[in-house]
Motif scaffolding. Structure first.
Motif, PDB file in Angstrom:
ATOM      1  N   ASP A 107       0.862  -1.196   0.000  1.00 44.08           N
ATOM      2  CA  ASP A 107       0.000   0.000   0.000  1.00 44.08           C
ATOM      3  C   ASP A 107       0.897   1.246   0.000  1.00 44.08           C
ATOM      4  OD1 ASP A 107      -1.787   2.088   0.598  1.00 44.08           O
ATOM      5  OD2 ASP A 107      -3.085   0.745   1.745  1.00 44.08           O
ATOM      6  N   CYS A 108       0.731   2.092  -1.009  1.00 44.87           N
ATOM      7  CA  CYS A 108       1.611   3.248  -1.189  1.00 44.87           C
ATOM      8  C   CYS A 108       1.091   4.521  -0.523  1.00 44.87           C
ATOM      9  CB  CYS A 108       1.831   3.509  -2.689  1.00 44.87           C
ATOM     10  SG  CYS A 108       2.681   2.138  -3.498  1.00 44.87           S
ATOM     11  N   ASP A 109      -0.009   4.433   0.173  1.00 46.89           N
ATOM     12  CA  ASP A 109      -0.522   5.608   0.886  1.00 46.89           C
ATOM     13  C   ASP A 109       0.540   6.091   1.889  1.00 46.89           C
ATOM     14  OD1 ASP A 109      -1.876   6.940   3.268  1.00 46.89           O
ATOM     15  OD2 ASP A 109      -3.527   6.852   1.820  1.00 46.89           O
ATOM     16  N   PRO A 110       0.875   7.390   1.896  1.00 51.66           N
ATOM     17  CA  PRO A 110       1.933   7.910   2.778  1.00 51.66           C
ATOM     18  C   PRO A 110       1.716   7.565   4.248  1.00 51.66           C
ATOM     19  CG  PRO A 110       1.310   9.563   1.175  1.00 51.66           C
ATOM     20  CD  PRO A 110       0.329   8.438   1.010  1.00 51.66           C
ATOM     21  N   VAL A 112       0.088   4.999   5.437  1.00 53.67           N
ATOM     22  CA  VAL A 112       0.310   3.552   5.585  1.00 53.67           C
ATOM     23  C   VAL A 112       1.799   3.248   5.568  1.00 53.67           C
ATOM     24  CG1 VAL A 112      -0.084   1.271   4.573  1.00 53.67           C
ATOM     25  CG2 VAL A 112      -1.935   2.952   4.607  1.00 53.67           C
ATOM     26  N   LEU A 113       2.520   3.921   4.670  1.00 52.32           N
ATOM     27  CA  LEU A 113       3.971   3.713   4.585  1.00 52.32           C
ATOM     28  C   LEU A 113       4.659   4.117   5.894  1.00 52.32           C
ATOM     29  CD1 LEU A 113       4.740   4.925   0.952  1.00 52.32           C
ATOM     30  CD2 LEU A 113       4.823   2.569   1.812  1.00 52.32           C
ATOM     31  N   LYS A 114       4.168   5.213   6.473  1.00 52.59           N
ATOM     32  CA  LYS A 114       4.736   5.674   7.737  1.00 52.59           C
ATOM     33  C   LYS A 114       4.494   4.638   8.831  1.00 52.59           C
ATOM     34  CE  LYS A 114       4.901   9.751  10.700  1.00 52.59           C
ATOM     35  NZ  LYS A 114       4.349  11.116  10.946  1.00 52.59           N
ATOM     36  N   ARG A 115       3.267   4.096   8.878  1.00 55.44           N
ATOM     37  CA  ARG A 115       2.944   3.057   9.869  1.00 55.44           C
ATOM     38  C   ARG A 115       3.771   1.803   9.627  1.00 55.44           C
ATOM     39  NH1 ARG A 115      -1.383  -1.027  10.219  1.00 55.44           N
ATOM     40  NH2 ARG A 115      -1.500  -1.685  12.413  1.00 55.44           N
ATOM     41  N   TYR A 116       3.947   1.451   8.342  1.00 57.58           N
ATOM     42  CA  TYR A 116       4.750   0.270   7.990  1.00 57.58           C
ATOM     43  C   TYR A 116       6.182   0.446   8.499  1.00 57.58           C
ATOM     44  CZ  TYR A 116       6.583  -3.626   5.214  1.00 57.58           C
ATOM     45  OH  TYR A 116       7.166  -4.793   4.816  1.00 57.58           O
ATOM     46  N   GLY A 117       6.707   1.657   8.371  1.00 59.58           N
ATOM     47  CA  GLY A 117       8.063   1.932   8.838  1.00 59.58           C
ATOM     48  C   GLY A 117       8.190   1.771  10.345  1.00 59.58           C
ATOM     49  N   ARG A 118       7.166   2.250  11.080  1.00 58.22           N
ATOM     50  CA  ARG A 118       7.200   2.106  12.536  1.00 58.22           C
ATOM     51  C   ARG A 118       7.132   0.626  12.947  1.00 58.22           C
ATOM     52  NH1 ARG A 118       3.490   6.543  12.458  1.00 58.22           N
ATOM     53  NH2 ARG A 118       1.769   5.079  12.817  1.00 58.22           N
TER      54      ARG A 118
END
Length: 521
Positions: A107-110, A112-118
């Motif tokens: 998922d490329c939503d910013p 979502v990406l931020k949550r994925y990083g955390r």
């Protein structure tokens, strides 16, 4: 830093005062052995420390920042859980993060990406990328094969469940390990691996064990629970055994001297009474007795006193295996094995768990049939077989009735026989199904010793026995001059009695002429 602190703790079960004013401290990184006879309160103390059971008075504190794990009873898991599921349950937090990452992966939503990083940072911090390595490493050490890892946990044997549960606990990476009989059901290779793991473990270990070699190799301090009280010994098990005898001898001598002095003073005071001289001297003598720092009479536990009855002469060749093979489905345990047992052999049967040791005993005792080949047992052999899993014909019978069903003797004689095996008046009225593992072993050995035998077959004879009972078994076997075939992972027992070692490996039996030539002892 103190990990566990206990001060004047008391624990009762009804009117039974199990732990009496126990005070102790266990420091961070210590390796401590907790010893005592079966029923002395060792497991109860573990349960109190973990909060599983309460106590009536005193205080207990465990370092709040420390994670504690206990090996005791096997937990109940979900019916369909495999061994792999149970082992991975040690990393539930990591698994949940990994599952969350998978759900939003791609998922490329910013946001979502931020949550994925955390999530990835947390996954890495918790060692998520090392989980498979950690599981594989400990499974290899504990001899848990890939096939076993795929098996439903509920279908495992008792020994396999114990090993899996111990592995699960070691994977938790706790700061404090409370281990209740961790060596039961481990083969020799797993035993050595566990010893090294615990020696290298940087946390705190408190272990209940009756394996004397294991204790010597792992612990640096002994706490002995005797009559509900704690006694402390700084050193290995071997040093503890010597020091405990020295302390007993010293206390016995001090007690004897003090009793003689008390008797002398009492007789002198009595003389003044006879002379009708109630003087200050008379009162002074009684005062001296009252003010003495009394030495307690040292107590020794009741010893088991029975011996094995020899069953007379047996032929030179006791048992002969000729081209014996045995399989369970596709699992071949023995393949074209030919080997013999001779009169007065004392053979230790060793090998990895599941290699066929117990199966071989069952073949020899005719409890199972071999697939091919023959097993010939000499006609004048009278064998006694102590299985690893002990069952009785009537599990609802009392201890007393169980003995009287085997030998036809009056009740008073049966009571006397059972007393020799440390069964007291209360014990003999228990139903055998309610007995502990050690009590079942003692009762089974009691039944076996009522017959005359010349071939003793033992499957883990020292499992569940406290050290006093193990020493009795050793003394009984030492005084018995007939043939013996036994399975044991108790290295002290192996080294003391094995005249030969039979190792089952790769479907064959490899014979070693003595214990010293076998590398794992």
């Amino acid at each position: 830093m103190i990990d566990i602190s206990i001060h004047e703790l008391n624990k009762y079960y009804g009117s039974n005062h199990v732990l009496k004013d126990i005070s102790l401290e266990i420091f961070s990184g210590e390796k401590v052995g907790l010893l005592g006879r079966n029923g002395s309160g060792k497991t109860t103390l573990f349960k109190v420390i973990t909060g599983e059971e309460d106590y009536q008075s005193g205080s207990l504190s465990v370092a709040s920042s420390k994670k504690i794990e206990i090996l005791a009873q096997i937990p109940v898991f979900a019916e369909n859980d495999t061994v792999e599921d149970i082992l991975r349950s040690s990393f539930n937090e990591v698994t949940e993060i990994f599952t969350s990452m998978k759900k939003i992966e791609g998922d490329c939503d910013p946001k979502v990406l931020k949550r994925y990083g955390r999530l990835m940072e947390e996954y890495e911090r918790l060692g998520g990328y090392d989980v498979d390595y950690k599981i594989d490493k400990i499974c290899n050490g504990m001899n848990i094969s890939e096939e076993l890892r795929k098996s439903p946990f509920n279908l495992l044997s008792g020994g396999e469940k114990t090993r899996v549960n111990l592995t699960r606990i070691l994977l938790h990476e706790a700061d404090i390990l409370l281990l209740d009989e961790p060596t039961n059901h481990l083969d020799l290779l797993s035993l050595k691996w566990l010893e090294k793991f615990l020696r290298d473990f940087t946390g705190t270990v408190v272990v209940i064990s009756h394996d004397r070699v294991f204790l010597d190799n792992v612990v640096k301090r002994i706490i002995d629970i005797e009559d509900g009280k704690a006694h402390f010994y700084s050193g290995s098990y071997t040093w503890y055994a010597e020091e405990k005898l020295r302390r007993y001898t010293t206390q016995a001598e001090q007690y004897e001297r003090q009793q003689k002095e008390i008797k002398r003073l009492e007789e002198r005071a009595k003389w003044y009474v006879i002379q009708n001289q109630f003087t200050t001297k008379h009162h002074h003598l009684h005062k001296r007795i009252e003010q003495m720092d009394k030495v307690e009479k040292p107590v020794t536990s009741k010893k088991i006193t029975e011996e094995f009855n020899s069953g007379g002469y047996a032929g030179k060749e006791i048992v002969a295996l000729n081209s014996v093979s045995k399989s369970y489905g596709t699992n071949t345990l023995l393949n074209d094995v030919s080997i013999s047992i001779y009169r007065n052999d004392r053979i230790a049967l060793v090998g990895a768990n599941g290699c066929g040791k117990t199966t071989l005993l069952r073949l020899i005792t005719d409890e199972e049939a071999c697939d091919t080949g023959t097993i010939k047992v000499s006609s004048n052999v009278k064998f006694a077989y102590l299985p690893q899993i002990i069952r009785f014909d009537d599990e609802n019978a009392t201890v007393l009735d169980t003995l009287r069903n085997v030998i036809n003797v009056p009740e008073n004689i049966a009571r006397s026989i059972l007393a020799n095996f440390k069964f007291n008046t209360q014990d003999i009225t228990k139903k055998v199904k309610s007995l502990s593992g050690g009590e079942k072993s003692r009762l089974k050995i009691c039944l076996l010793m009522q017959d005359e035998v010349n071939f003793l077959i033992l499957d883990e004879p020292t499992n569940h026995l406290d050290i006093d009972s193990r020493e009795w078994v050793e003394n009984a076997v030492s005084d018995w001059d007939c043939t013996m075939l036994f399975i044991s992972h108790d290295r002290y027992f192996l080294n003391k009695f094995a005249s030969k070692i039979w190792q089952i490996k790769d479907e064959k039996i490899i014979s070693f002429t003595d214990a010293e030539s076998f590398e794992y002892l």
